[in-house]
Design a protein around this motif. Structure first.
Motif, PDB file in Angstrom:
ATOM      1  N   GLN A  93       0.831  -1.203   0.000  1.00 32.56           N
ATOM      2  CA  GLN A  93       0.000   0.000   0.000  1.00 32.56           C
ATOM      3  C   GLN A  93       0.867   1.255   0.000  1.00 32.56           C
ATOM      4  OE1 GLN A  93      -2.473  -0.430   3.443  1.00 32.56           O
ATOM      5  NE2 GLN A  93      -3.960  -1.767   2.427  1.00 32.56           N
ATOM      6  N   GLU A  94       1.946   1.232   0.788  1.00 31.36           N
ATOM      7  CA  GLU A  94       2.851   2.388   0.836  1.00 31.36           C
ATOM      8  C   GLU A  94       3.528   2.613  -0.518  1.00 31.36           C
ATOM      9  OE1 GLU A  94       5.468   1.484   4.067  1.00 31.36           O
ATOM     10  OE2 GLU A  94       3.967   1.949   5.587  1.00 31.36           O
ATOM     11  N   ARG A  95       3.978   1.534  -1.164  1.00 27.54           N
ATOM     12  CA  ARG A  95       4.599   1.659  -2.483  1.00 27.54           C
ATOM     13  C   ARG A  95       3.604   2.188  -3.508  1.00 27.54           C
ATOM     14  NH1 ARG A  95       6.898  -3.434  -1.247  1.00 27.54           N
ATOM     15  NH2 ARG A  95       5.340  -4.409  -2.572  1.00 27.54           N
ATOM     16  N   ARG A  96       2.365   1.711  -3.434  1.00 27.57           N
ATOM     17  CA  ARG A  96       1.330   2.152  -4.359  1.00 27.57           C
ATOM     18  C   ARG A  96       1.057   3.646  -4.167  1.00 27.57           C
ATOM     19  NH1 ARG A  96      -2.695  -0.843  -2.625  1.00 27.57           N
ATOM     20  NH2 ARG A  96      -1.882  -2.689  -3.640  1.00 27.57           N
ATOM     21  N   LYS A  97       1.002   4.101  -2.916  1.00 27.80           N
ATOM     22  CA  LYS A  97       0.779   5.528  -2.649  1.00 27.80           C
ATOM     23  C   LYS A  97       1.935   6.381  -3.175  1.00 27.80           C
ATOM     24  CE  LYS A  97      -2.183   5.125   1.410  1.00 27.80           C
ATOM     25  NZ  LYS A  97      -2.297   5.360   2.855  1.00 27.80           N
ATOM     26  N   ARG A  98       3.161   5.908  -2.973  1.00 28.49           N
ATOM     27  CA  ARG A  98       4.315   6.661  -3.467  1.00 28.49           C
ATOM     28  C   ARG A  98       4.312   6.707  -4.988  1.00 28.49           C
ATOM     29  NH1 ARG A  98       8.229   3.825   0.432  1.00 28.49           N
ATOM     30  NH2 ARG A  98       8.073   2.339  -1.241  1.00 28.49           N
ATOM     31  N   PHE A  99       3.957   5.588  -5.624  1.00 29.65           N
ATOM     32  CA  PHE A  99       3.974   5.518  -7.084  1.00 29.65           C
ATOM     33  C   PHE A  99       2.896   6.413  -7.696  1.00 29.65           C
ATOM     34  CE2 PHE A  99       2.569   3.555 -11.094  1.00 29.65           C
ATOM     35  CZ  PHE A  99       3.749   3.626 -11.790  1.00 29.65           C
ATOM     36  N   LEU A 100       1.705   6.359  -7.105  1.00 26.33           N
ATOM     37  CA  LEU A 100       0.593   7.135  -7.645  1.00 26.33           C
ATOM     38  C   LEU A 100       0.616   8.589  -7.174  1.00 26.33           C
ATOM     39  CD1 LEU A 100      -2.278   4.510  -7.317  1.00 26.33           C
ATOM     40  CD2 LEU A 100      -1.041   5.173  -9.379  1.00 26.33           C
ATOM     41  N   GLY A 101       1.387   8.873  -6.156  1.00 25.77           N
ATOM     42  CA  GLY A 101       1.493  10.233  -5.653  1.00 25.77           C
ATOM     43  C   GLY A 101       0.301  10.650  -4.822  1.00 25.77           C
ATOM     44  N   ASN A 102      -0.390   9.727  -4.244  1.00 26.82           N
ATOM     45  CA  ASN A 102      -1.554  10.049  -3.405  1.00 26.82           C
ATOM     46  C   ASN A 102      -1.128  10.264  -1.985  1.00 26.82           C
ATOM     47  OD1 ASN A 102      -3.131   9.808  -5.612  1.00 26.82           O
ATOM     48  ND2 ASN A 102      -3.837   7.757  -5.162  1.00 26.82           N
TER      49      ASN A 102
END
Length: 102
Positions: A93-102
């Motif tokens: 989830q943390e990687r996804r947030k960093r990747f998407l910039g959310n």
């Protein structure tokens, strides 16, 4: 014609036998009665059940402690896999947030 009659008689006999078994079951094998007063009340404080992945996702620090204990060999339970899975989910989830910039 005689073979058809034999089949019908066999089916009727089986149906009567099954019905008789259902009716006579309480007489043949009665249920065992247990006394409710003798049983201790369940306690909510003691839980031998392993905590789930959702619990460890909410408490990620505790999940990391459990995984560290599993690697050291000091913790041996079903929680090792669920804690590891929770850590993987939180990191994803943390990687996804960093990747998407959310």
């Amino acid at each position: 014609m005689s073979q058809g009659r034999t089949i019908v008689i066999g089916i009727v006999t089986l149906a009567i036998g099954f019905a008789g078994g259902f009716v006579l079951r309480p007489v043949i094998a009665p249920r065992q009665q247990t006394e409710m007063a003798a049983a201790p009340p369940p306690t909510a404080a003691v839980s031998s059940e392993a905590r789930g992945t959702q619990y460890f996702v909410a408490n990620i620090d505790e999940a990391r402690q459990v995984v560290a204990g599993c690697r050291d060999g000091s913790v041996r339970s079903g929680e090792c896999a669920t804690a590891e899975e929770a850590i993987i989910k939180v990191e994803a989830q943390e990687r996804r947030k960093r990747f998407l910039g959310n």
